[in-house]
Enzyme design. Structure first.
Site, short mmCIF file in Angstrom:
data_model
loop_
_atom_site.label_atom_id
_atom_site.label_comp_id
_atom_site.label_asym_id
_atom_site.label_seq_id
_atom_site.Cartn_x
_atom_site.Cartn_y
_atom_site.Cartn_z
N ARG A 1 -1.48 8.68 3.94
CA ARG A 1 -1.76 9.52 5.11
C ARG A 1 -0.55 9.73 6.03
NH1 ARG A 1 -6.84 6.63 7.40
NH2 ARG A 1 -6.23 5.00 5.91
N ASN B 1 -1.86 4.00 9.90
CA ASN B 1 -2.17 4.69 8.65
C ASN B 1 -1.63 6.12 8.66
OD1 ASN B 1 -3.80 2.61 7.31
ND2 ASN B 1 -5.12 2.90 9.10
N ARG C 1 54.80 25.77 33.76
CA ARG C 1 54.07 27.03 33.82
C ARG C 1 55.05 28.09 34.30
NH1 ARG C 1 51.30 24.91 39.27
NH2 ARG C 1 52.84 25.77 40.69
N GLY D 1 -6.22 -4.23 -4.41
CA GLY D 1 -6.95 -4.84 -3.29
C GLY D 1 -6.17 -5.94 -2.58
N GLY E 1 0.80 -1.23 0.00
CA GLY E 1 0.00 0.00 0.00
C GLY E 1 0.83 1.27 0.00
N LYS F 1 35.70 10.57 25.44
CA LYS F 1 35.51 10.12 24.06
C LYS F 1 36.58 9.13 23.68
CE LYS F 1 37.12 10.91 20.05
NZ LYS F 1 37.98 11.64 19.13
#
Ligand code: UD1
Ligand code: CA
Length: 460
Positions: free
Chosen positions: A16, A228, A440, A78, A12, A351
């Site tokens: 819709r 549908n 640093r 059908g 079909g 990750k």
């Protein structure tokens, strides 16, 4: 041996749905509509499925691959015509065929096997699955004689007022004895209000030949809900979701608020795990016992051990070991493996990394493409600088290392076991084991600088 097949009608147009995607490929609780039907067929022990395709046949075939046989219905003339297209697969076969719809996902394997069993025990030529609906509008009605024997099915559009008052409807699903079905199909015409070949007319043909036609009524009429449009898609999803949650609750999982919990079919959850509201557990996820999952967490394709907490976090395609705590507000991206007794705290992103047992990553940290050992402490604000603008590089941090707050580890770089890195360091070279790295500037003090410059901010 008798042959048993399922014939699934899916040619079909599904107008819709208003979609470029085939109706039967839209998802209900994480799985395409047709997949649900196919799985119920398989669970009922039926090996052979024939799918009648037409509209968007390529999409459906691409999805189902060679798990089923295909019959092609070029024009949708059908349901009877659709079944005729599968004739080559059924001709000469001694056995039974279950006719189902590709857009009716809530049909259960239990109903399918009950129908087959009932059909055989009663020596029926056809058995119709029916349901009692308070509003039968649109469905074919089961017309019976005074004794309750089925006479025929009349379509809503062809029915008179008396027939329309019948509440027992045709689900559109049946079991047929193959040879009788094939014979009856030859007698179909399209002489009706829709100009279609109705599969339902085969029943009257069989009855007129003196063959037995029976019905089996589903207790739960939701089983026959066809999709549908997208409203029905949401309705079916809701029912399916409840089924999944009910099954999990019966197996010993606490779900605090089923209304706000979304769990895909096939997700496994161990006993005494508690699922808090707002939790979404998707395909392929396995969760152990005694966990607390949620609130507001999404887990996709992940394996979570026992006694794990995942609070307000996202975990994608990763593994989390026993007794580990994730969140609140953590983000674990694909390819990560986290050990036991680990703490992944707030605003931590992991990750494609491995994190050893007992390691603590408590706050505001990005770990990308890294192998972090056991019992490591990553201070607040540590960043694994994994991307050099061209490619991703890996970082290795040995067991028991202590990485101070706000450290950048510029990859590729290695930090040895038991090493310390001072807060605020940007590390570009290997740090040997047992050493302290400070990278640093030294602090300088300019005494009375504020006064000398007249820069006081205090108000009088
Ligand atoms: C059909 C039944 C009706 C039943 C209802 C249940 C007939 C004549 N009527 O009506 O008694 O109550 O189902 O939902 O059978 N399909 C094809 N090719 C076609 C026509 C349909 O593959 O040419 C497929 C559709 O994709 C769909 C299914 O068959 O999956 C049902 O078709 P649909 O047109 O919705 O049937 P209804 O008119 O609703
Ligand atoms: Ca329909």
């Amino acid at each position: 041996m008798e042959y048993i097949a399922a014939l699934i009608l899916a040619a079909g147009e599904g107008k819709r749905m208003k979609s470029n995607t085939s109706k039967v490929l839209h998802k209900v609780a994480g799985k395409p509509v047709v997949e649900w039907v196919y799985e119920s067929v398989k669970k009922a022990g039926i090996e052979d499925s024939i799918l009648v395709v037409g509209h968007k046949a390529d999409q459906v075939k691409e999805y189902m691959k060679d798990r089923v046989k295909y019959a092609f219905q070029e024009k949708q003339l059908g349901t009877g015509h659709a079944v005729m297209q599968a004739e080559e697969f059924l001709a000469g076969k001694d056995g039974y065929v279950l006719v189902l719809y590709g857009d009716t996902p809530l049909i259960t394997s239990q109903t399918i096997s009950d129908t087959l069993k009932f059909h055989k025990e009663n020596n029926n030529s056809a058995t119709v699955i029916t349901a009692e609906l308070s509003d039968p509008t649109g469905y074919g009605r089961i017309v019976r004689d005074d004794k309750g024997n089925v006479l025929r099915i009349v379509e809503h559009k062809d029915a008179n007022d008396e027939e329309r008052s019948i509440k027992e409807v045709n689900s559109g699903m049946y079991c047929f004895t193959i040879k009788y079905l094939l014979e009856a199909l030859k007698g179909l015409s399209n002489n009706n209000s829709q100009g279609e070949y109705y599969l339902t007319d085969t029943l009257e043909i069989l009855i007129n030949r003196g063959l037995k036609v029976g019905t089996i009524k589903v207790a739960d009429s939701s089983e026959i809900l066809g999709i549908n449009d997208r409203v029905q898609l949401a309705e079916a999803s809701e029912i399916m979701r409840r089924r999944i949650l009910t099954k999990l609750m019966r197996s010993g999982v606490t779900i605090i608020d089923p209304a706000s919990t979304y769990i895909d079919d096939g997700v496994e959850i161990g006993m005494d795990t508690i699922i808090y509201p707002g939790t979404i557990l998707e395909k392929g996820t396995v969760i152990g016992e005694n966990c607390i999952i949620g609130p507001n967490s999404r887990i996709v394709g992940a394996t979570i051990g026992n006694n794990v907490e995942v609070n307000n976090s996202v975990v994608l395609e990763s593994t989390v070991g026993d007794d580990t705590h994730v969140g609140p507000f953590a983000y674990m991206r694909p390819g990560s493996t986290v050990g036991r007794h680990v703490k992944i705290g707030d605003f931590v992103e992991i990750k494609n990394s491995n994190i050893g047992d007992e390691t603590k990553i408590s706050h505001l940290t990005y770990v990308g493409d890294a192998d972090v050992g056991k019992n490591v402490n990553l201070g607040c604000g540590v960043v694994f600088v994994n991307y050099d603008g061209k490619k991703k590089n890996r970082t290795v941090v040995g067991d028991n290392a202590f990485i101070g707050c706000n450290v950048n580890l510029v990859s590729p770089v290695k930090v040895g076991e038991d090493a310390y890195i001072a807060a605020g360091s940007t590390i570009t070279e290997e740090v040997p084991e047992n050493s302290l790295a400070i990278a640093r500037c030294r602090q300088t003090i300019k005494e009375n600088w504020v006064i000398n410059r007249g820069m006081q901010r205090k108000k009088d």
